[in-house]
Enzyme design. Structure first.
Site, PDB file in Angstrom:
ATOM      1  N   HIS A  96       0.803  -1.223   0.000  1.00  0.00           N
ATOM      2  CA  HIS A  96       0.000   0.000   0.000  1.00  0.00           C
ATOM      3  C   HIS A  96       0.835   1.272   0.000  1.00  0.00           C
ATOM      4  CE1 HIS A  96      -3.889   1.643  -0.306  1.00  0.00           C
ATOM      5  NE2 HIS A  96      -4.027   2.094   0.907  1.00  0.00           N
ATOM      6  N   HIS A 200      -1.543   2.632   7.060  1.00  0.00           N
ATOM      7  CA  HIS A 200      -1.438   3.136   5.696  1.00  0.00           C
ATOM      8  C   HIS A 200       0.009   3.535   5.400  1.00  0.00           C
ATOM      9  CE1 HIS A 200      -5.654   3.380   4.528  1.00  0.00           C
ATOM     10  NE2 HIS A 200      -5.247   3.843   3.362  1.00  0.00           N
ATOM     11  N   SER A 251      -4.092   5.598  10.023  1.00  0.00           N
ATOM     12  CA  SER A 251      -3.151   6.568   9.462  1.00  0.00           C
ATOM     13  C   SER A 251      -1.831   6.523  10.221  1.00  0.00           C
ATOM     14  CB  SER A 251      -3.757   7.965   9.596  1.00  0.00           C
ATOM     15  OG  SER A 251      -2.778   8.952   9.373  1.00  0.00           O
ATOM     16  N   GLU A 435      -9.238  -2.770   1.429  1.00  0.00           N
ATOM     17  CA  GLU A 435      -8.796  -2.188   2.685  1.00  0.00           C
ATOM     18  C   GLU A 435      -9.891  -2.344   3.729  1.00  0.00           C
ATOM     19  OE1 GLU A 435      -6.902   1.676   2.024  1.00  0.00           O
ATOM     20  OE2 GLU A 435      -7.237   1.418  -0.106  1.00  0.00           O
ATOM     21  N   TYR A 474     -12.576  -0.048  -0.166  1.00  0.00           N
ATOM     22  CA  TYR A 474     -12.666  -0.246   1.291  1.00  0.00           C
ATOM     23  C   TYR A 474     -13.752  -1.244   1.683  1.00  0.00           C
ATOM     24  CZ  TYR A 474      -9.368   3.486   2.073  1.00  0.00           C
ATOM     25  OH  TYR A 474      -8.223   4.221   2.108  1.00  0.00           O
ATOM     26  N   ASP A 612      20.781   3.900  -5.727  1.00  0.00           N
ATOM     27  CA  ASP A 612      19.532   4.685  -5.668  1.00  0.00           C
ATOM     28  C   ASP A 612      18.488   4.021  -4.778  1.00  0.00           C
ATOM     29  OD1 ASP A 612      18.321   2.696  -7.268  1.00  0.00           O
ATOM     30  OD2 ASP A 612      18.529   3.850  -9.109  1.00  0.00           O
ATOM     31  N   SER A 614      19.167   3.148  -1.779  1.00  0.00           N
ATOM     32  CA  SER A 614      19.548   3.468  -0.401  1.00  0.00           C
ATOM     33  C   SER A 614      18.701   4.602   0.158  1.00  0.00           C
ATOM     34  CB  SER A 614      21.024   3.884  -0.339  1.00  0.00           C
ATOM     35  OG  SER A 614      21.839   2.848  -0.853  1.00  0.00           O
ATOM     36  N   THR A 617      20.232   8.175  -0.280  1.00  0.00           N
ATOM     37  CA  THR A 617      20.333   8.887  -1.563  1.00  0.00           C
ATOM     38  C   THR A 617      18.952   9.301  -2.060  1.00  0.00           C
ATOM     39  OG1 THR A 617      20.121   6.848  -2.832  1.00  0.00           O
ATOM     40  CG2 THR A 617      22.357   7.575  -2.307  1.00  0.00           C
TER      41      THR A 617
END
Ligand SMILES: *[C@@H]1O[C@H](CO)[C@@H](O)[C@H](O)[C@H]1NC(C)=O
Ligand SMILES: *[C@@H]1O[C@H](CO)[C@@H](O)[C@H](O)[C@H]1NC(C)=O
Ligand SMILES: *[C@@H]1O[C@H](CO)[C@@H](O)[C@H](O)[C@H]1NC(C)=O
Ligand SMILES: *[C@@H]1O[C@H](CO)[C@@H](O)[C@H](O)[C@H]1NC(C)=O
Ligand SMILES: *[C@@H]1O[C@H](CO)[C@@H](O)[C@H](O)[C@H]1NC(C)=O
Ligand SMILES: *[C@@H]1O[C@H](CO)[C@@H](O)[C@H](O)[C@H]1NC(C)=O
Ligand SMILES: *[C@@H]1O[C@H](CO)[C@@H](O)[C@H](O)[C@H]1NC(C)=O
Ligand SMILES: *[C@@H]1O[C@H](CO)[C@@H](O)[C@H](O)[C@H]1NC(C)=O
Ligand SMILES: *[C@@H]1O[C@H](CO)[C@@H](O)[C@H](O)[C@H]1NC(C)=O
Length: 683
Positions: A96, A200, A251, A435, A474, A612, A614, A617
């Protein structure tokens, strides 16, 4: 499990190379097109075999699994493995993240919010998922499974308490838990782990334009970096999956919703703000990166603790059951005298309000149980009026889009949905096609746990695997539905959606308990649309560059010296990253646009320390005029970085010309060498 059990490790593999300009999925915001990489997206596959049966569980860093993605993965597995991996023993679940690719859907609603069905988006997803399954398949070893559960506070918040409080009081009082984390460490030689937590993955908000695996992906990243010391991300034997669960109303923005204009809490009932201000949940960190870091780290820390203390061995056998269900006409027994049915799909007005994790741009508010003449008029003119029957079926939802009655150019929403259960001894994993809210998930777990009353299973731990197999938005409880906040408005099969699922999942559980799975009807096959798929994403064009420069030239150079905690930044003349889509480059820079390298003055070689993928970065791609574009690479130097000489390299491809044959060439750029100096104090 007993000694006949084999279980397996898995593998993780980079899923996405070409997501860089696709629209991102999650906030349904077509402006949220990707322009770089924060962290890479991975697919993690777990295969378990008890010598009688086999199950495959995949958790992928994507917003959700779509029906189309599942069908394409199953087709690819069929070609490679025949009947070994099928719709009934394979679960695909999305983490998600709202900062992953879009364009892998076949129903119109999802196509119009993300520039259609995008081949260059779905192909890498299918290939990456299948590659992770291939690696798991060829790495199977005997092993044992341990389970462990614990609670993690301070990392999530109910974002629709007004809906939640509409659930019966006695039911609410049965639960005191904060959020549960479920862990099933696999302690074969590799010791891999899968973990479920309901939150989420929206710590990165919709202003983010970089591909990111968000909080759940960061938890995986931390656990894997911890257990694979010295390895680059995505390398190393240990795999840690962190899978989504019943996160519908959960949330991660733990400072809660506030009005952006006044700084005060938003209206409790409808999350509105004075004079139309935006209601937005923030926290716990200073910015979205910091919030992602904190939530991801909390989840990882709890998982590590549970992993270290897991002693309860999972015993028993594997079981699974699967059905396709036409969710538009399930009859539900609501009490001893009455039945009700599910509805053709429809979205309510509050769907367009969005949530406090990402609001809609229009003047919709949550909690609407009456339509708005203005928007209803626009709807009727554009897509048609909902039928009286559908309106009645969805009551009290005021229908915004009667998607079940919209079929052009293809159906806007699915009718046929997967329901499925897999049981690993004393652990049941229940994939849900969307969800579920906190309370919906609890009711489903209770329903499946009732298996035990048949004596077939004892002490069963049930986990919900969210965003699995197909996406249907949902699933709220009947009581939450009455309030019609975003989650209720997005419960697309009407007020009895959850009851219908409970009935179906109970049926699966009963069939397993009674050893009658083979008698379950398979159900109607889902469609696989060949024609009328929309595609609105234009092909990436020829790249331009400033006069007298070459691709890979440095436009903004690094400074000579930095200290730990500083941010190094370098900008290169770039090609469109979409041109790198299918290019395979040699290890170790396999599929990276970026390396940070340290000079080893004993061997006189450069060693790659970050890519990239990581956390440290950030790769930004900025498009300008005349088809020119820049790549800016940032390296956020961690406090523990050794001092020494470093350089940053950038790899990419540019399109020289399109006609008569496209010519795409690789390029590289490299920064000046810079020092990271010891951070001692100067006087
Ligand atoms: C939201 O609810 C409050 C009452 O809590 C009401 O005063 C306000 O008008 C509502 N706002 C909207 C936009 O519906
Ligand atoms: C998103 O997060 C950034 C900080 O990282 C913040 O500046 C911005 O206001 C946030 N936007 C929304 C819509 O939440
Ligand atoms: C699902 O049920 C509806 C209503 O009975 C029916 O019209 C539709 O054809 C069914 N769809 C499938 C794929 O069976
Ligand atoms: C059953 O539900 C219906 C519809 O909600 C209601 O009218 C009826 O009174 C209920 N009957 C019982 C026995 O609860
Ligand atoms: C939304 O905006 C439209 C047009 O400005 C207006 O007619 C309508 O009443 C508004 N609805 C609400 C709920 O404020
Ligand atoms: C739908 O309901 C409205 C209002 O109750 C009524 O005027 C209309 O005739 C109904 N339409 C159909 C097709 O039954
Ligand atoms: C590009 O190089 C040519 C030849 O050296 C020179 O005449 C021209 O001024 C350069 N243009 C720019 C924009 O630097
Ligand atoms: C690329 O970087 C150069 C140097 O900073 C800048 O002048 C130019 O505007 C940038 N172009 C884009 C597309 O951002
Ligand atoms: C090698 O690097 C270390 C760390 O930067 C430095 O202290 C040392 O002087 C270097 N040795 C040589 C031979 O350059």
């Amino acid at each position: 499990m007993n000694t006949t059990t084999q279980l397996n490790n898995f593998s993780c593999v980079c899923v996405c190379v070409c997501v860089c300009v696709c629209v991102q999925m999650g906030y349904a915001n077509p402006q949220q097109t990707a322009a770089g990489i924060h962290t890479r997206l991975y697919s993690r596959a777990f295969i378990i075999d008890d010598r009688r049966r086999r199950v495959l569980f995949v958790t992928a860093d994507v917003g959700m699994i779509s029906q189309r993605l599942r069908l394409e993965v199953l087709q690819a597995l069929q070609v490679k493995y025949g009947d070994l991996y099928r719709q009934d023993n394979v679960v695909l679940s999305g983490t998600h993240t709202h900062s992953g690719p879009a364009g892998y859907f076949q129903y119109t609603l999802f196509m119009i919010t993300s520039k259609g069905y995008i081949k260059s988006s779905i192909e890498p997803l299918v290939n990456g998922i299948v590659k992770s399954i291939d690696r798991a398949h060829s790495n199977m070893k005997p092993g044992r499974i341990y389970r462990s559960t614990g609670e993690l506070g301070d990392s999530s918040l109910n974002r629709s308490p007004h809906s939640y409080l509409n659930n019966p009081e006695d039911e609410r009082h049965r639960y005191t838990e904060t959020r549960r984390t479920y862990m099933y460490p696999y302690t074969d030689l590799m010791g891999d782990v899968d973990c479920w937590f309901a939150v989420h993955a929206v710590s990165m908000n919709y202003t983010n334009r970089m591909v990111s695996s968000d909080n759940m992906g960061y938890a995986s990243y931390l656990m894997e970096q911890d257990k694979n010391p010295g390895e680059l991300p995505g390398q190393g034997g240990f795999v840690a999956g962190f899978s989504s669960s019943n996160l519908g109303d959960v949330s991660p923005n733990t400072k809660g919703p506030h009005c952006v204009n006044t700084g005060l809490p938003c209206d409790y009932l409808n999350s509105s703000c004075p004079v139309g201000g935006l209601c937005k949940a923030f926290g716990p960190g200073e910015d979205m990166f910091d919030s992602t870091r904190i939530i991801g780290h909390n989840i990882y820390r709890k998982a590590k603790e549970l992993y270290g203390s897991a002693v309860e061995e999972v015993t028993g056998f594997l079981h699974f059951a699967h059905q396709w269900v036409n969710m538009t006409d399930v009859t539900v027994q609501i009490n001893s005298t009455h039945t009700a049915t599910t509805c053709k799909p429809a979205l309510g007005h509050s769907f367009a309000a969005g949530t406090t994790d990402g609001g809609g741009d229009l003047n919709f508010t949550q909690g609407a149980v009456e339509g708005d003449p203005f928007w209803d008029g626009i709807r009727d003119a554009l897509v048609g009026k909902p039928s009286n029957q559908t309106q009645a079926c969805h009551h009290p939802k005021p229908i915004l889009f009667s998607t079940g009655e919209m079929n052009k150019p293809l159906p806007w929403h699915p009718e046929v949905v997967d329901v499925q259960i897999i049981i690993l001894g004393s652990v049941a994993v229940v994939p849900v096609p969307g969800e579920m809210t906190t309370m919906s998930g609890r009711r489903l777990r209770e329903a499946v746990r009732q298996l035990q009353s048949d004596g077939a299973f004892r002490d069963l731990e049930v986990v919900i695997a969210g965003l699995s197999n197909i996406y249907t938005h949902y699933i709220t409880t009947y009581e939450e539905y009455q309030v019609q906040r975003y989650e209720g408005a997005s419960t697309i099969y009407g007020p009895h959606t959850l009851s219908a699922y409970l009935q179906k999942y109970r049926g699966l559980a009963r069939a397993i308990a009674q050893d009658r799975v083979s008698e379950l009807p398979v159900g109607p096959q889902p469609p696989f649309f060949q024609n009328n798929l929309i595609s609105l994403l234009a092909a990436a064009g020829v790249d331009g560059k400033p006069e007298n420069s070459s691709f890979g030239d440095v436009l903004d150079q690094v400074l000579p010296v930095y200290r730990q905690g500083d941010v190094v930044s370098v900008t290169f003349v770039a090609g469109n990253p979409r041109h790198s889509g299918d290019m395979v480059r040699p290890e170790p820079r396999d599929k990276t646009f970026v390396t940070v390298e340290i000079y080893d003055n004993r061997t006189n070689t450069w060693e790659v320390v970050y890519t990239d993928a990581s956390w440290e970065t950030r790769f930004h791609w900025l498009k300008g005029s005349n088809r020119q574009s820049n790549s800016t690479v940032e390296w956020h130097i961690p406090p523990a970085a050794p001092s020494g000489s470093y350089r940053i390299r950038h790899f990419g491809h540019y399109m020289l010309r399109r006609f008569p044959q496209p010519i795409i060439n690789p390029y590289e750029g490299v920064s000046d060498v810079f020092e990271v100096a010891a951070s001692f104090y100067y006087q």
